[in-house]
Motif scaffolding. Structure first.
Motif, PDB file in Angstrom:
ATOM      1  N   GLY A 161       0.691  -1.195  -0.098  1.00  0.00           N
ATOM      2  CA  GLY A 161       0.074  -0.105   0.101  1.00  0.00           C
ATOM      3  C   GLY A 161       0.793   1.351   0.081  1.00  0.00           C
ATOM      4  N   TYR A 174      -0.129   9.626 -10.617  1.00  0.00           N
ATOM      5  CA  TYR A 174      -0.992   9.717  -9.402  1.00  0.00           C
ATOM      6  C   TYR A 174      -1.276  11.609  -9.163  1.00  0.00           C
ATOM      7  N   LEU A 177      -3.012  13.044  -6.139  1.00  0.00           N
ATOM      8  CA  LEU A 177      -2.383  13.321  -4.907  1.00  0.00           C
ATOM      9  C   LEU A 177      -1.106  14.106  -5.044  1.00  0.00           C
ATOM     10  N   PHE A 208       4.108   8.083  -0.656  1.00  0.00           N
ATOM     11  CA  PHE A 208       2.685   8.371  -0.082  1.00  0.00           C
ATOM     12  C   PHE A 208       2.389   6.955   0.683  1.00  0.00           C
ATOM     13  N   PRO A 210      -0.377   5.698   3.167  1.00  0.00           N
ATOM     14  CA  PRO A 210      -1.827   6.107   3.522  1.00  0.00           C
ATOM     15  C   PRO A 210      -1.768   5.921   5.100  1.00  0.00           C
ATOM     16  N   LYS A 211      -2.996   6.642   5.558  1.00  0.00           N
ATOM     17  CA  LYS A 211      -2.930   6.457   7.001  1.00  0.00           C
ATOM     18  C   LYS A 211      -3.288   5.001   7.506  1.00  0.00           C
TER      19      LYS A 211
END
Length: 232
Positions: A161, A174, A177, A208, A210-211
């Motif tokens: 991810g 992307y 983003l 990047f 992700p949380k």
């Protein structure tokens, strides 16, 4: 402010720091070798045409070109800062080239089409990029002059991810983003050099995470500036 030592000698911390820095700068740079490789380098000078040419070289979409042009126009309205304790010769920003890239075929994931001289350069720096020699559990984005020549472990990170690629690739793959975060930490108009960098930056790393996602490995970027008299 000066301070007395145990021996009674007056010490000036600022002078001591300047002396230590100068001694460090006087040391021979052990990585000061040059890679002899044919490059495509822009003529010196900076104007809107140069900004457009950088964007065109990188095949950027219109929104990225507009970002650069807005930054360049803002730069023209700003003054170079004069830091009190940083003395250097006046920089002639028209006496620099703002783009240089090694002449090579399009970057491939297998590195098969990367010039062997470029790979040797990073080997000398202790940064192996060849498939058989990659650092264990460390992903690397290697940037040579104005372009990223290799990014390792992209597929493995993607499965977890994590997005890790060159900035040039991120702009195309992307875009949402990039639009969301580009200039969000240091705004284009924050200062003279932020505006200049936003106008003429050539490449770099895009990350990047992700949380809630944890990267399975360390991420590193290595820049090698081989071209002389460039504004990178």
């Amino acid at each position: 402010m000066s301070a007395a030592t145990e021996e009674g000698v007056v010490s000036d911390p600022v002078a001591d720091e300047k002396r230590d820095i100068q001694q460090m700068l006087n040391r021979p740079y052990k990585y000061g070798f040059q890679t002899f490789i044919e490059s495509d380098t822009f003529p010196k000078g900076l104007d809107e045409d140069v900004v457009r040419a950088i964007s065109a070289k990188k095949g950027e979409p219109d929104w990225m070109l507009e970002f650069r042009l807005r930054a360049f126009r803002k730069w023209l309205t700003l003054e170079e800062p004069r830091w009190s304790d940083n003395q250097h010769p006046v920089i002639d920003f028209q006496d620099l080239s703002y783009y240089s890239q090694p002449k090579m075929k399009e970057k491939k994931a297998s590195l098969d089409e990367v010039d062997p001289e470029l790979l040797k350069t990073f080997d000398k720096l202790g940064i192996p990029l060849n498939e058989q020699k990659r650092l264990a559990n460390v992903a690397v984005d290697a940037v040579f002059d104005s372009v990223s020549i290799a990014t390792t472990f992209r597929e493995e990170l993607s499965k977890a991810g994590v997005i890790f690629c060159s900035m040039s690739e991120a702009v195309k793959e992307y875009p949402e983003l990039v639009k969301k975060y580009l200039g969000s930490v240091v705004p284009v108009a924050d200062n003279y050099y932020a505006a200049l960098n936003s106008a003429v930056f050539s490449d770099g790393s895009f990350v990047f995470v992700p949380k809630g996602v944890h990267s399975p490995m360390e991420l590193s970027t290595y820049f090698r500036i081989n071209a002389s008299e460039t504004g990178q």
